[in-house]
Design an enzyme around this catalytic site. Structure first.
Site, mmCIF file in Angstrom:
data_model
loop_
_atom_site.group_PDB
_atom_site.id
_atom_site.type_symbol
_atom_site.label_atom_id
_atom_site.label_comp_id
_atom_site.label_asym_id
_atom_site.label_seq_id
_atom_site.Cartn_x
_atom_site.Cartn_y
_atom_site.Cartn_z
ATOM 1 N N ASP A 1 -9.097 -1.391 8.404
ATOM 2 C CA ASP A 1 -9.502 -0.548 9.527
ATOM 3 C C ASP A 1 -10.096 -1.411 10.634
ATOM 4 O O ASP A 1 -10.655 -2.480 10.376
ATOM 5 C CB ASP A 1 -10.593 0.444 9.091
ATOM 6 C CG ASP A 1 -10.071 1.518 8.161
ATOM 7 O OD1 ASP A 1 -8.843 1.686 8.067
ATOM 8 O OD2 ASP A 1 -10.896 2.185 7.522
ATOM 9 N N ARG B 1 0.829 -1.190 0.000
ATOM 10 C CA ARG B 1 0.000 0.000 0.000
ATOM 11 C C ARG B 1 0.869 1.249 0.000
ATOM 12 O O ARG B 1 1.737 1.408 0.827
ATOM 13 C CB ARG B 1 -0.884 0.025 1.240
ATOM 14 C CG ARG B 1 -1.625 1.331 1.328
ATOM 15 C CD ARG B 1 -2.590 1.376 2.444
ATOM 16 N NE ARG B 1 -3.209 2.689 2.459
ATOM 17 C CZ ARG B 1 -4.117 3.052 3.314
ATOM 18 N NH1 ARG B 1 -4.541 2.198 4.207
ATOM 19 N NH2 ARG B 1 -4.625 4.248 3.270
ATOM 20 N N ARG C 1 -6.056 2.653 -3.603
ATOM 21 C CA ARG C 1 -5.021 2.021 -2.809
ATOM 22 C C ARG C 1 -5.193 0.524 -2.941
ATOM 23 O O ARG C 1 -6.271 0.036 -3.300
ATOM 24 C CB ARG C 1 -5.047 2.496 -1.360
ATOM 25 C CG ARG C 1 -6.126 1.960 -0.426
ATOM 26 C CD ARG C 1 -7.518 2.490 -0.660
ATOM 27 N NE ARG C 1 -7.707 3.906 -0.479
ATOM 28 C CZ ARG C 1 -8.116 4.461 0.662
ATOM 29 N NH1 ARG C 1 -8.318 3.740 1.715
ATOM 30 N NH2 ARG C 1 -8.361 5.730 0.703
ATOM 31 N N ASP D 1 -6.931 -1.373 2.375
ATOM 32 C CA ASP D 1 -7.141 -0.484 3.525
ATOM 33 C C ASP D 1 -7.783 -1.329 4.619
ATOM 34 O O ASP D 1 -8.889 -1.823 4.446
ATOM 35 C CB ASP D 1 -8.069 0.668 3.118
ATOM 36 C CG ASP D 1 -8.313 1.648 4.249
ATOM 37 O OD1 ASP D 1 -7.513 1.677 5.210
ATOM 38 O OD2 ASP D 1 -9.309 2.395 4.180
HETATM 39 P P1 AMP Z 1 -6.715 5.247 6.470
HETATM 40 O O1 AMP Z 1 -6.204 6.097 5.386
HETATM 41 O O2 AMP Z 1 -8.203 5.260 6.611
HETATM 42 O O3 AMP Z 1 -6.191 3.836 6.461
HETATM 43 O O4 AMP Z 1 -6.183 5.878 7.831
HETATM 44 C C1 AMP Z 1 -5.072 5.357 8.422
HETATM 45 C C2 AMP Z 1 -4.706 6.199 9.633
HETATM 46 O O5 AMP Z 1 -5.807 6.264 10.538
HETATM 47 C C3 AMP Z 1 -3.559 5.575 10.370
HETATM 48 O O6 AMP Z 1 -2.690 6.599 10.773
HETATM 49 C C4 AMP Z 1 -4.216 4.931 11.575
HETATM 50 O O7 AMP Z 1 -3.310 4.886 12.656
HETATM 51 C C5 AMP Z 1 -5.378 5.851 11.820
HETATM 52 N N1 AMP Z 1 -6.536 5.252 12.491
HETATM 53 C C6 AMP Z 1 -7.204 5.798 13.537
HETATM 54 N N2 AMP Z 1 -8.213 5.033 13.929
HETATM 55 C C7 AMP Z 1 -8.242 3.952 13.097
HETATM 56 C C8 AMP Z 1 -9.073 2.787 13.024
HETATM 57 N N3 AMP Z 1 -10.093 2.585 13.869
HETATM 58 N N4 AMP Z 1 -8.795 1.879 12.051
HETATM 59 C C9 AMP Z 1 -7.758 2.094 11.196
HETATM 60 N N5 AMP Z 1 -6.943 3.172 11.220
HETATM 61 C C10 AMP Z 1 -7.174 4.093 12.173
#
Ligand code: AMP
Length: 150
Positions: free
Chosen positions: A86, A72, A81, A84
């Site tokens: 989460d 990624r 991407r 991802d």
């Molecule tokens: P993304 O682009 O959505 O993958 O965001 C990633 C960023 O969000 C990273 O810096 C993670 O540490 C942060 N982050 C905060 N809370 C979460 C969550 N619940 N799940 C995944 N990433 C998170």
């Protein structure tokens, strides 16, 4: 990007190898019209139920390692991407850490999160006390399409 279904299958293979963690359920896959930036390929979304003894922070760091292993590269916020990963909920934990917010701050308006979540947890009660089923009924589901995984 590339073959999104294959990327999800690859991510699932990685999830199944996380130490002290078991994949208990995998939702159907949904094609989702991209969010934010429209000029990009459709996304595929799915929700997985994990049982783990890893702490929330350890888990997010392991998920980020998987994202990195899968190549990624963060080019553009909400843009294309490879994968991802989460964390939507971790039991009833509430956490505001630089690396992790729990529950995930943007889950509640996302049909592409809540429909697959409903598929594997139809009785779930949301942190605000509302039934997931009732909340889902207020969302526009026309943005997502269930696809066959086989
Ligand atoms: P993304 O682009 O959505 O993958 O965001 C990633 C960023 O969000 C990273 O810096 C993670 O540490 C942060 N982050 C905060 N809370 C979460 C969550 N619940 N799940 C995944 N990433 C998170």
């Amino acid at each position: 990007m590339d073959d999104p279904k294959a990327q999800i299958m690859c991510a699932l293979t990685h999830l199944k190898k996380i130490v002290n963690t078991a994949v208990k359920n995998i939702s159907p896959f949904y094609i989702t019209k991209p969010w934010g930036i429209a000029e990009q390929p459709d996304f595929i979304n799915a929700v997985v139920l994990l049982e783990t003894t890893l702490s929330p922070l350890k888990l997010i760091h392991v998920l980020q390692e998987i994202e990195n292993k899968m190549g990624r590269k963060k080019v553009q916020r909400n843009g294309p991407r490879v994968i991802d990963l989460d964390i939507i909920f971790y039991d009833n934990f509430i956490l505001n850490h630089d690396d992790l917010t729990l529950p995930h701050p943007r889950y509640s308006d996302r049909a592409f999160v809540l429909q697959p979540l409903f598929d594997i947890a139809p009785q779930l009660i949301l942190p605000n006390g509302q039934q997931l089923r009732d909340h889902l009924a207020t969302l526009d589901l026309s943005t997502i399409t269930r696809i066959e995984t086989q």
